[in-house]
Design a protein around this motif. Structure first.
Motif, short mmCIF file in Angstrom:
data_model
loop_
_atom_site.label_atom_id
_atom_site.label_comp_id
_atom_site.label_asym_id
_atom_site.label_seq_id
_atom_site.Cartn_x
_atom_site.Cartn_y
_atom_site.Cartn_z
N SER A 175 0.85 -1.19 0.00
CA SER A 175 0.00 0.00 0.00
C SER A 175 0.88 1.24 0.00
CB SER A 175 -0.90 0.00 1.24
OG SER A 175 -1.62 1.22 1.31
N GLY B 229 -7.87 2.96 4.03
CA GLY B 229 -7.47 2.24 2.81
C GLY B 229 -6.11 1.59 2.91
N TYR B 230 -5.39 1.85 4.03
CA TYR B 230 -4.06 1.23 4.19
C TYR B 230 -4.21 -0.28 4.39
CZ TYR B 230 0.32 -0.21 6.33
OH TYR B 230 1.49 -0.87 6.62
N SER B 231 -3.29 -1.04 3.82
CA SER B 231 -3.27 -2.50 4.04
C SER B 231 -1.84 -2.96 4.23
CB SER B 231 -3.90 -3.22 2.84
OG SER B 231 -3.15 -2.98 1.67
N LYS C 189 -0.23 4.09 1.02
CA LYS C 189 -0.81 5.00 2.02
C LYS C 189 -0.04 4.90 3.32
CE LYS C 189 -5.50 4.70 0.09
NZ LYS C 189 -5.58 6.12 -0.28
#
Length: 337
Positions: A6, A14-16, A8
């Motif tokens: 990710s 939305g972070y993974s 982010k």
């Protein structure tokens, strides 16, 4: 192998987490100089001694599509699951899904001797009957076993040492690979009609007290072979035709050499005989014109198991053309005399 990351910031919506992935299967037909390095062949030789050849039987070509199998997997309780197996590499070449690769390698393969081979085996089990101590919540799970070993094309025997990544589904919470798996397959002969199935097994070479030990699994697959026996017979027939055509060229060449030294014998040669021989060679060339200059779509089905036969046919037609020209030249000289 690879990873998915990710871009982010941590805690941002939305972070993974990073995801790592790997697979031994590759459907690309362009591998360049990529080679598979075998490391378990000595172990396989110890576990699977060579058996004696059975006379009168022919077994699948190691490079053919017949080495890919849909199979059923059965445990000691007669509970059945299913799976799929396909070569990763054959000899020093990556097993391709392109007919051009297969046809090229077929020419270098002999039915005698041993061939190094590696496989990707993917049995799928209902979780409740999985022999691998699975704790997954899904009803079915596909396990990947990568194996390498030796295929003996004289007896149709395939023996491999395999490994399985058990870090994500075992009860012992041990992270690593189980590299003590023995896989055996016995292919049926391609020229024996009453043999229907390919049989084999997947077993553990560990002691029963070992937490990674699992019970022996029986493998079975129905063999839908392409007619490699017919391909082999066609090759023998083409070889005999090539020999006879070559001898014909030699004999006509000797005749031309003889009439050059003794031109007085030309009026005594039968024009009817020479015309029939010349016409016979011409008809054969016309009937097989596409083998010389055109690609025959009807022969595409041969590429899987014997695409190199078409190359042999072109050679035969080339020799036939030479034979025709020599015969025609002899007839011309006789007619002129």
């Amino acid at each position: 192998m690879g990873q998915i990351c990710s871009n982010k910031i941590f805690n941002e919506p939305g972070y993974s987490d990073r995801i790592m992935f790997q697979s031994s299967r590759n459907y690309s037909s362009e591998f360049g100089s990529l080679k598979y390095e075998y490391s378990k062949i000595d172990m396989v030789r110890k576990l699977c001694p060579k058996s004696e050849k059975t006379k009168g039987k022919l077994y699948p070509n190691g490079y053919s599509y017949n080495m890919r199998l849909d199979m059923s997997v059965k445990n000691s309780k007669e509970e059945i699951s299913w799976g799929f197996s396909s070569p990763i590499s054959v000899g020093d070449q990556i097993y391709g899904y392109s007919s051009s690769i297969l046809s090229e390698e077929l020419a270098n393969f002999s039915y005698s001797g041993l061939l190094n081979i590696s496989y990707n085996i993917g049995p799928t089990f209902a979780t409740r009957i999985s022999p691998f101590n699975s704790t997954l919540s899904r009803p079915y799970e596909k396990f990947q076993i990568s194996a390498e070993g030796i295929y003996d094309a004289e007896i149709g025997s395939l023996c491999m040492v395999g490994y399985r990544d058990f870090s994500s589904d075992n009860k012992t919470q041990i992270i690593g690979l189980d590299c003590e798996i023995l896989v055996k397959l016995n292919f049926r002969a391609i020229n024996i009609k009453n043999e229907d199935h390919i049989n084999g097994s997947i077993g553990s070479t560990r002691l029963k007290s070992d937490p990674l030990y699992f019970e022996l699994l029986d493998l079975s697959s129905t063999a839908f072979y392409s007619d490699e026996a017919s391909i082999w017979r066609m090759d023998v027939e083409i070889t005999l035709v090539l020999i006879s055509s070559t001898l014909s060229c030699v004999f006509v060449g000797l005749q031309l050499f003889n009439v050059k030294r003794h031109p007085n014998v030309l009026p005594f040669i039968s024009l009817v005989m020479l015309s029939i021989l010349t016409l016979g060679h011409m008809i054969l060339l016309l009937l097989n014109f596409e083998a010389l200059f055109l690609r025959n779509p009807s022969k595409n089905m041969l590429i899987e198991t014997g695409g190199w036969i078409e190359t042999n046919e072109v050679i035969v037609r080339g020799v036939g053309m030479v034979d025709f020209l020599l015969q025609f030249h002899l007839r011309q000289k006789t007619w002129a005399a």
